[in-house]
Design a protein around this motif. Structure first.
Motif, short mmCIF file in Angstrom:
data_model
loop_
_atom_site.label_atom_id
_atom_site.label_comp_id
_atom_site.label_asym_id
_atom_site.label_seq_id
_atom_site.Cartn_x
_atom_site.Cartn_y
_atom_site.Cartn_z
N VAL A 182 85.53 60.46 35.06
CA VAL A 182 85.99 61.73 35.62
C VAL A 182 86.20 61.53 37.11
O VAL A 182 85.30 61.05 37.81
N MET A 183 87.39 61.89 37.58
CA MET A 183 87.71 61.82 39.00
C MET A 183 87.94 63.22 39.54
O MET A 183 88.76 63.96 39.00
N SER A 184 87.20 63.56 40.57
CA SER A 184 87.36 64.86 41.23
C SER A 184 87.87 64.60 42.64
O SER A 184 87.15 64.06 43.47
N ASN A 185 89.14 64.97 42.87
CA ASN A 185 89.79 64.69 44.15
C ASN A 185 89.68 63.22 44.54
O ASN A 185 89.46 62.86 45.69
N GLY A 186 89.83 62.34 43.56
CA GLY A 186 89.80 60.91 43.81
C GLY A 186 88.43 60.29 43.76
O GLY A 186 88.32 59.07 43.76
N HIS A 187 87.37 61.08 43.74
CA HIS A 187 86.01 60.54 43.58
C HIS A 187 85.76 60.21 42.12
O HIS A 187 86.01 61.04 41.24
N VAL A 188 85.24 59.06 41.84
CA VAL A 188 84.81 58.73 40.48
C VAL A 188 83.40 59.29 40.31
O VAL A 188 82.43 58.71 40.76
N VAL A 189 83.31 60.45 39.67
CA VAL A 189 82.02 61.14 39.54
C VAL A 189 81.36 60.88 38.20
O VAL A 189 80.16 61.09 38.05
N VAL A 190 82.13 60.47 37.21
CA VAL A 190 81.59 59.96 35.96
C VAL A 190 82.19 58.58 35.76
O VAL A 190 83.40 58.44 35.65
N ASP A 191 81.34 57.56 35.77
CA ASP A 191 81.78 56.17 35.75
C ASP A 191 81.19 55.50 34.52
O ASP A 191 79.99 55.26 34.43
N GLU A 192 82.06 55.24 33.52
CA GLU A 192 81.64 54.68 32.24
C GLU A 192 80.52 55.51 31.62
O GLU A 192 79.53 55.00 31.10
N GLY A 193 80.66 56.83 31.71
CA GLY A 193 79.70 57.74 31.11
C GLY A 193 78.52 58.07 31.98
O GLY A 193 77.73 58.96 31.64
N GLN A 194 78.34 57.38 33.11
CA GLN A 194 77.21 57.64 33.99
C GLN A 194 77.62 58.64 35.07
O GLN A 194 78.62 58.46 35.75
N LEU A 195 76.83 59.68 35.25
CA LEU A 195 77.14 60.74 36.21
C LEU A 195 76.70 60.34 37.61
O LEU A 195 75.54 59.99 37.84
N LYS A 196 77.63 60.40 38.55
CA LYS A 196 77.35 60.10 39.97
C LYS A 196 78.03 61.18 40.81
O LYS A 196 79.23 61.13 41.02
N VAL A 197 77.26 62.14 41.26
CA VAL A 197 77.84 63.27 41.98
C VAL A 197 77.26 63.37 43.39
O VAL A 197 76.21 62.81 43.68
N THR A 198 77.98 64.08 44.23
CA THR A 198 77.55 64.31 45.60
C THR A 198 77.48 65.81 45.84
O THR A 198 78.48 66.51 45.69
N GLN A 199 76.33 66.30 46.19
CA GLN A 199 76.13 67.73 46.38
C GLN A 199 76.92 68.24 47.60
O GLN A 199 76.92 67.61 48.65
#
Length: 673
Positions: A543-560
């Motif tokens: 999942v890319m949100s505004n170019g950020h890869v926030v879900v990478d191969e099923g792993q969630l990586k988000v920035t608050q």
């Protein structure tokens, strides 16, 4: 190209003056025949072709193309740092919160370059195989054999679908309601949204009756700004009507980026607006080009039914649905559509929970009404039989308004209408409460906070119940989960489409991978999931949100706090495109006729007062009887003897003497007529 063809290509051409047209583009690119990302300069325009005699083997090519040599230099430290943005790691349900960098920060991860290669792009109107190049949070190129600058990360999407990020048009994060606040705030709620493939939410800013709309909006936006992990917009709820509300609606649309206002026909004595207030609000929305949304239930009937049920001893969660039957939702839906049509306004019904209400919307659209219907993940993925479960906690966990219907055929019926555009889009109406919050109504179902989850599971549930079940294709899935919302809220094609210039809100979707929904594994803050145990095909791998890869191969990586507020302009073409022409076509015109020149009856002043006191009676007659008496002075038998006053027309007439008749009733059968 075959391997021997590749080797022969760099040998001197027997006729150096004749260029090889087929492979002319590769004359200037080192390693063009290798299956890898092309590393050229930022200028992707074609350069002048070199004569074929100047072609040299690959190892000497940098001397021929100095631009390629310049770009092939190792990326500097700043570029390397861009590839590793500040992120939050999700490992074994452990959340590590990190401080987000501003969007314009040189190290922000939106500056990263991404190449999505080998996938099948699915928009609402077509699907095709192509690659996507993303830079600075924007889709820069879509096509095959893309020529891109260096430093890009390549993501293999072969065998997968590339779809626009989902847009959830109805959420309630950090929502104060029924004496408590929803379990999911803007951080946990948007984090869960991204995990499920939703890259934008539209939340509802709702204040108490009598509060300022602008203050309510500012409070909600302030709460969201520092917490959201994805982009967001706001609707504002109208819980009362006054001149102040009338003026503040204009401020919100012109200055605050709001183009939708939600109204309630239920919650009597708190949020409920009567018909005259709805009409005024609809007219105001039309003046500004905004979209009115209505939660359609008959609040007066609900209040009465609830009292009756409690008096009969029905105080459990089942009483919630029993006091709000389908007819109550369908009646309010029909009434709301009628009021909006008389006001000349479009209308959105949210949420659609019953077959009866959906039929009303479908019929109204076929009759030319500008109305939209929005079922939600809950009404499409489960039913209301759970409210009769023996476990109180389980039953209360399914309480929402309008309620889930106990008819098990309802989800499939609503999905059929959604698949065929009788209903237009699907949100979640996410408003979560933990068991201890639901327990406020342990002795009285009227006190159970309304709301269920759905923001994380919405897209997987729709894929399983819609696409996997054969009810809709992938293009219609994209329309129902993203594109239609972007069009209605006037942010298309910035959102809701895979196209050059659109925001890089992109999901690489695996239609065959499965996942089992459970409260033990979801990312929401609530301790209950209404889809518990449901196995869904369709999983977001990236999942890319505004170019950020926030879900990478099923792993969630988000920035608050990295999400942005997205203004929603008024006058959406999808909503108001035919309103102006319709108004002109339906504009009433007076009939040209000569003035009346006859006599006009005089009416006494007391008669006028009488007509006002009893408007259903004529001011000139003491009763409803207008036929003259017979020649004998009796009552005309063709006249009704009924009178609202209870009087009879011949009460003041003298009683005539009786007449002896020797014939039986109906006359003699032996006589000659």
């Amino acid at each position: 190209m075959m391997a021997d063809e590749e080797q022969d290509y760099f040998k001197p051409h027997p006729h150096p003056t004749k260029a090889r047209v087929k492979n002319a583009m590769f004359n200037m690119v080192e390693g063009a025949f290798e299956e890898k990302t092309l590393t050229l300069s930022g200028d992707i325009r074609r350069v002048k072709k070199k004569p074929v005699e100047e072609i040299t083997p690959p190892e000497a090519l940098p001397e021929v193309v100095p631009e390629a040599k310049e770009v092939k230099a190792e990326p500097d430290a700043e570029e390397e740092e861009e590839k590793t943005p500040v992120q939050e790691s999700m490992v074994a349900q452990t959340t590590v919160i990190t401080e987000a960098k501003p969007w314009d920060h040189p190290d922000a991860s939106a500056q990263s370059r991404l190449l999505l290669k080998g996938g099948r792009i699915v928009n609402d109107d077509q699907s095709f195989d192509a690659d996507i190049y993303i830079e600075d949070g924007i889709i820069k190129q879509v096509g095959n054999n893309l020529v891109i600058p260096g430093g890009a990360r390549t993501i293999d999407a072969r065998g997968k679908l590339i779809i626009p990020g989902g847009i959830d048009t109805m959420t309630h994060m950090q929502f104060p309601f029924m004496g408590t606040t929803s379990a999911d705030d803007f951080y946990s709620g948007t984090k869960a949204a991204l995990a499920g493939g939703t890259t934008m939410i539209i939340d509802v800013a709702c204040g108490q009756r009598g509060s300022s709309l602008v203050d309510t909006y500012e409070t909600c936006r302030e709460q969201a700004e520092g917490k959201v992990c994805c982009d967001f917009a706001l609707q504002v709820a109208l819980t009362w009507w006054s001149d102040q509300v009338y003026k503040e609606m204009e401020i919100l649309t012109l200055e605050k980026g709001v183009n939708a206002f939600k109204m309630f026909m239920d919650y009597k004595d708190s949020f409920m607006m009567d018909d005259s207030e709805l009409y005024a609000a609809f007219k105001r929305c039309k003046e500004m080009g905004a979209l009115p949304l209505v939660r359609a239930e008959n609040g007066s009937i609900i209040a009465l039914k609830a009292e009756e049920l409690v008096a009969m001893g029905v105080v459990g969660p089942e009483g919630h649905e029993l006091g709000r039957p389908e007819e109550v939702e369908a009646e309010a839906t029909q009434r709301a559509i009628t009021i909006a049509d008389q006001a000349g306004s479009p209308l959105m019904i949210v949420p659609v929970m019953s077959k009866s209400s959906a039929d009303v919307i479908s019929a109204a659209r076929r009759n030319g009404k500008v109305v939209f219907g929005e079922p939600i993940a809950a009404s499409l993925g489960t039913d209301g039989t759970h409210q009769w479960n023996k476990c109180w906690r389980h039953a209360a966990g399914h309480v929402m308004g309008p309620p889930l219907r106990p008819d098990p055929s309802t989800p499939g019926y609503l999905m059929d209408l959604l698949a065929n555009n009788d209903l237009q889009l699907a949100g979640s109406d996410n408003n979560t409460h933990n068991a201890d919050q639901k327990a406020l109504g342990k002795d009285d179902f009227r006190l159970i906070p309304h709301g269920v989850n759905g923001v994380e599971d919405r897209m997987s549930v729709l894929w399983e119940k819609g696409v996997r079940a054969g009810k809709m294709d992938a293009c219609r899935f994209v329309a129902a989960t993203s594109t239609t919302a972007a069009k209605i809220y006037n942010i298309y094609p910035k959102k809701g489409r895979i196209a050059v210039g659109s925001d890089a809100d992109v999901v690489i979707w695996d239609p065959n991978q499965t996942r089992k929904i459970s409260a033990q594994t979801h990312h929401q803050a609530v301790d209950f999931n209404i889809f518990e145990g449901m196995e869904c095909h369709g999983v977001p791998l990236y999942v890319m949100s505004n170019g950020h890869v926030v879900v990478d191969e099923g792993q969630l990586k988000v920035t608050q706090g990295l999400g942005r507020f997205v203004p929603t302009p008024c006058h959406s073409e999808a909503v108001y495109g035919r309103i102006k022409a319709r108004d002109q076509a339906r504009c009433p015109l007076p009939v040209e006729r000569e003035n009346y020149s006859g006599t006009v009856v005089n009416i006494q002043e007391n008669a006028i007062m009488k007509s006002v006191e009893k408007p259903i009676q004529s001011a000139l007659e003491p009763s409803l009887h207008h036929r003259p008496p017979t020649r004998g002075g009796g009552r005309n038998m063709q006249e009704s003897s009924f009178s609202l006053s209870g009087d009879q027309i011949d009460d003041k007439m003298g009683v005539r003497s009786g007449t002896r008749v020797s014939n039986p009733p109906g006359g003699r059968s032996t006589a000659l007529w």
